[in-house]
Design an enzyme around this catalytic site. Structure first.
Site, PDB file in Angstrom:
ATOM      1  N   GLY A  60       0.951  -1.071  -0.051  1.00 31.12           N
ATOM      2  CA  GLY A  60      -0.281  -0.288   0.278  1.00 31.12           C
ATOM      3  C   GLY A  60       1.106   1.580  -0.277  1.00 31.12           C
ATOM      4  O   GLY A  60       1.995   1.050  -1.322  1.00 31.12           O
ATOM      5  N   HIS A  61      -0.258   2.390   0.787  1.00 32.23           N
ATOM      6  CA  HIS A  61       1.218   3.104   0.798  1.00 32.23           C
ATOM      7  C   HIS A  61       2.120   3.813   1.639  1.00 32.23           C
ATOM      8  O   HIS A  61       3.464   4.818   1.473  1.00 32.23           O
ATOM      9  CB  HIS A  61       0.037   4.704   1.346  1.00 32.23           C
ATOM     10  CG  HIS A  61       0.439   6.028   0.831  1.00 32.23           C
ATOM     11  ND1 HIS A  61       0.920   6.754  -0.224  1.00 32.23           N
ATOM     12  CD2 HIS A  61      -0.151   6.952   1.635  1.00 32.23           C
ATOM     13  CE1 HIS A  61       1.008   7.758   0.009  1.00 32.23           C
ATOM     14  NE2 HIS A  61       0.386   8.170   1.203  1.00 32.23           N
ATOM     15  N   TRP A  62       2.324   3.009   2.233  1.00 35.81           N
ATOM     16  CA  TRP A  62       4.024   3.123   3.489  1.00 35.81           C
ATOM     17  C   TRP A  62       4.593   1.800   2.726  1.00 35.81           C
ATOM     18  O   TRP A  62       5.311   0.593   3.799  1.00 35.81           O
ATOM     19  CB  TRP A  62       2.734   2.504   4.579  1.00 35.81           C
ATOM     20  CG  TRP A  62       2.781   3.821   5.582  1.00 35.81           C
ATOM     21  CD1 TRP A  62       2.329   4.799   5.011  1.00 35.81           C
ATOM     22  CD2 TRP A  62       2.188   3.657   6.946  1.00 35.81           C
ATOM     23  NE1 TRP A  62       1.876   6.194   6.061  1.00 35.81           N
ATOM     24  CE2 TRP A  62       1.927   5.102   7.335  1.00 35.81           C
ATOM     25  CE3 TRP A  62       1.832   3.247   7.823  1.00 35.81           C
ATOM     26  CZ2 TRP A  62       1.132   5.857   8.145  1.00 35.81           C
ATOM     27  CZ3 TRP A  62       1.250   3.256   9.161  1.00 35.81           C
ATOM     28  CH2 TRP A  62       1.179   4.856   8.822  1.00 35.81           C
TER      29      TRP A  62
END
Length: 275
Positions: A251-253
């Site tokens: 995901g985003h991390w």
């Protein structure tokens, strides 16, 4: 429980007080966190910066104004406001040249700093940076941004359950979210004024990307719900001396979900610039 570890503070000439963590000695590497409710430098990068410090770098991990233990003024949180604050911190610490590592909003700040003061930035490491398309496009396309803004405005993040639901959007594998991180962010979000997110303005810098002159390493998760992974293509087509690591099941991390790969790849990239 949930309190962020206290590091050091510096007060800028305009009176803004910023908090930061510091570890290690050597070439400075500055880690710039993203904009999520309750965010801080430590909660974003606690699994990364100690490794860089161990390998001979001076790591600086600030809390942006409005976040962590830094001041949270009632003001407009524009990209230039963040860039000016971070530049003030570097001046206060007498850091003339450094590597910038930025995630999301932090990536947009890093890009703007490299555009404004190219001699000050030796290398860029960007994880799903913002600022690559119009704000309206992010809100229309990205589920995570839509839900984050609504949850913050409605006060849904003031307890651990609500915060965990939001953070589960950041990761492909939500089981990687620790109770420690949830509690750290709840403690911060209770102190954040609404204007931190409601006034945030990050311009579209895509047209200026070709001006970036330093080596760039990028990461993007294909399951990102906050910044579309098409941003990697935007940067690769515009920039020279750039490489990107694209990750499935991410995901985003990136620095949380694939921390060992992230740390190892970054350290190899930074070692290329060492004499």
């Amino acid at each position: 429980m949930g309190a962020l570890p206290q590091g050091r503070f510096v007060t800028l000439p305009d009176g803004l007080r910023l908090h930061y963590q510091e570890a290690g000695e050597g070439e400075p590497v500055v880690f710039i966190h993203g904009s999520g409710p309750g965010a801080s430098g430590h909660s974003n990068f606690k699994q990364n910066y100690p490794v860089f410090a161990k390998f001979g770098y001076r790591t600086i991990v600030p809390d942006l104004p409005g976040y962590g233990l830094s001041d949270k003024p009632e003001t407009s949180y524009t990209l230039d406001f963040f860039v000016n604050a971070l530049t003030g911190l570097l001046d206060a610490l007498d850091i003339q040249r450094c590597v910038l590592v930025g995630n999301s909003l932090g990536g947009a700040i890093a890009i703007k700093m490299a555009l404004d003061a190219p001699k000050r930035v030796s290398r860029l490491v960007l994880m799903a940076p913002g600022g690559l398309m119009e704000k309206e496009q992010y809100y229309l396309q990205m589920e995570g941004i839509q839900k984050m803004g609504a949850a913050f405005a409605n006060g849904e993040l003031n307890d651990a359950d609500g915060m965990r639901r939001l953070l589960s959007l950041q990761l492909f594998d939500a089981s990687l979210i620790s109770d420690e991180t949830v509690n750290e962010r709840v403690a911060v979000v209770l102190e954040q004024p609404r204007c931190v997110l409601s006034t945030m303005q990050v311009p579209n810098m895509a047209a200026r990307l070709a001006e970036l002159s330093c080596p760039i390493l990028g990461f993007w998760g294909m399951n990102d719900k906050f910044c579309p992974s098409s941003g990697a293509q935007t940067m690769l087509e515009a920039c020279s001396n750039i490489r990107f690591v694209m990750l499935s099941e991410c995901g985003h991390w990136v620095m949380v979900e694939h921390r060992e790969l992230f740390n190892r790849t970054c350290l190899d990239f930074l070692a290329e610039g060492r004499p």
